[in-house]
Each structure stands twice: as structure tokens, then as C-alpha cells.
Design an enzyme around this catalytic site. Sequence first.
Site, mmCIF file in Angstrom:
data_model
loop_
_atom_site.group_PDB
_atom_site.id
_atom_site.type_symbol
_atom_site.label_atom_id
_atom_site.label_comp_id
_atom_site.label_asym_id
_atom_site.label_seq_id
_atom_site.Cartn_x
_atom_site.Cartn_y
_atom_site.Cartn_z
ATOM 1 N N HIS A 41 39.630 59.183 -10.318
ATOM 2 C CA HIS A 41 38.217 59.254 -9.935
ATOM 3 C C HIS A 41 37.396 58.084 -10.517
ATOM 4 O O HIS A 41 36.856 57.267 -9.794
ATOM 5 C CB HIS A 41 37.582 60.552 -10.460
ATOM 6 C CG HIS A 41 38.288 61.813 -10.087
ATOM 7 N ND1 HIS A 41 38.260 62.353 -8.809
ATOM 8 C CD2 HIS A 41 39.022 62.665 -10.836
ATOM 9 C CE1 HIS A 41 38.934 63.487 -8.801
ATOM 10 N NE2 HIS A 41 39.413 63.709 -10.007
HETATM 11 O O1 RIB Z 1 35.238 65.536 -10.706
HETATM 12 C C1 RIB Z 1 35.835 64.416 -11.336
HETATM 13 C C2 RIB Z 1 34.992 63.972 -12.482
HETATM 14 O O2 RIB Z 1 34.917 65.020 -13.444
HETATM 15 C C3 RIB Z 1 35.603 62.775 -13.234
HETATM 16 O O3 RIB Z 1 34.566 62.003 -13.792
HETATM 17 C C4 RIB Z 1 36.398 63.420 -14.326
HETATM 18 O O4 RIB Z 1 36.512 62.610 -15.496
HETATM 19 C C5 RIB Z 1 35.537 64.608 -14.649
HETATM 20 O O5 RIB Z 1 34.525 64.173 -15.550
#
Ligand code: RIB
Length: 311
Positions: A241
Amino acid sequence: MARKIIIDTDPGQDDAVAILLALASPELEVLGITCVAGNVPLPLTTKNARMVCELAQRPDIKVFAGCDKPLARALVTAEHVHGKTGLDGITLPDPEMPLQDAHAVDFLIDTLRREAAGTVTLCPIGPLTNIATAMQRAPDIIGRIQEIVLMGGAYFEVGNITPAAEFNIYVDPEAAKIVFGAGAPLTVMPLDVTHKALTNRARVDAFRAMPGRVGPAVASWTDFFERYDKEKYGSEGAPLHDPCTIAYLLCPELFSGREINVEIETGSELTLGMTVADWWRVTGRSANARFMGDVDAEGFFALLLERIARL
Ligand code: RIB
Ligand code: CA
């Protein structure tokens, strides 16, 4: 001239890879790393951020502690995804570099006031509590932000922490509402993109085969981090992500999206934290975000592997 950025983060294995990508890229100057409570509580996110900087042999990076809970709600954490340390998968030595004395929110405000207007980009990759608090306390900084490039939200992918909401937005929806409504140039990397930035065996093996400690550390983190998404979605690997935000700064052509209106649900318990993205432009509401929808995953991993190998 390198692009000046501040990474606001809740490490988290994917946050760690984002930080490493930024530190490996001379196009970027990391003015500081501001930590927020999210994946794990604040004491762990500040510890993890420093461990990652030391893994990259960058003890010079300024790391700040920020808000330890959302603006108006109890903290929700994600140990079920990231493990109890937030960086499960490999044990790193406790950090020796100091935490900065200043509060992260003061650092954000002071830096945006000191640097020339329009020259500092904010990269929030956790809940938006620090960013929203800075905006509330010093509205004058909003017009001085070059761009906010954040990881959060979802439209076609819907939620990952509830059926309707993505984690970063869900943890502090009131903060997200402030940031999405502030009017600063905003680029959003939602799950619609990050669920296409998946590791696979070849990619993880390439990290593991790198000389030195950094590549193997990334492989160990993704080995741990991928089990949640594999189990839930049956996906091939872990969605990286947060590195999507940094990759966008380095190679925006890897991504595509639309300028649309995105509002945040803060009133309904059923859909709390939902990013109501007007992808089909049916509401007539003015665009407030460049909302990304696709990524060239091969190109993303080629960039990531090439840069991480430099550390
Ligand atoms: O949903 C994904 C996000 O939530 C990313 O930033 C992961 O690190 C968590 O913080
Ligand atoms: Ca994160």
C-alpha cells in the site's frame, strides 16, 4: 533540486518499505518523519520508524512523535495484520537514534511556515490525525502545502477494515474529513490501486537475494504481512500500500486516476470512514482529489527493486 517531503506514518511493514524507498531516492529530500498512532500504538510507531532509518543507515533523519489517538474516537489498531510489534517478520535492534523533542504537529507547522510556499509535499501513509491537527491549529499552512500524496480510502475495492472503509481513513474519519476538505492539492492512493501492487514469489525472492540487510528485511516483512491478505482475499501476495505514494512522486506515469470529488462518511456507524468517491461524476460536487485507479505493477516493482537494492 530534490523534492522536499515529510512522511507521516504508522509503521507497519508497508510503511517501512515506503520509508526505505524514499531514503533510497536522491530525487527526494526527507525533511522529517512524523509518527502517528495507527497500525500499532504511538510508542511502537516511533520506535519502528527509527529502526527503519537505522536499517537504511540514516540515523540523521529527524523522527517525531505525533498524536497518540484519533481526534474524536478511541484508537483502533491492526496487530492482526502487522503483528504485535507492527514490524513482525524480522527482529531489528532497538533504535539508538533519538526521537526529536518537538511534537510532530509543531514540526509540520514550523516546517511549512519556514520553507518557501509550495515547496513541501506531505506523504501521509497512516491515519490523518497529525495532518488534520496541524491544519486546525494553523490554517495558514494549508495554502503553503505543495501537494498531499496519501495512502487511504477505496471505491471499487470497498473496505479492508470494515465492509465500507479502508483502515487509515476508518481510524480517524474526522481527521480525514478535515484533510479532504482543506483544499490543498490532494492525490489519493486507494485500495483500488494498492491491491494491484501485490508481491509474488519472484518479487519477494528478488528482495531476499539482494546483498546486505535491507532486501532480506523487506522479504521477511512481506512474508509476514502477506498472510492476512492471502487468507482474506486469496490474493497472490502482500499489497504494498504505502510505497505507492513514494513511487508516485518518483514515477507518476506508473499510475492513472481521475480528478473527482471525494467525501468522508463520519455520521453513519454502518459506513463510518467510507470514502464516497464520485468516480462517475454524478453528484456535481467539485473535484477535491486526484483519485488513483490503476498502477503498472511491473513498473512499480521494477522501480522498488532497483531502489531498495541501492541501500
Ligand atoms: O489500509 C492500508 C493502510 O493501513 C496502510 O497504510 C497500512 O500500513 C495500514 O496503515
Ligand atoms: Ca501505514
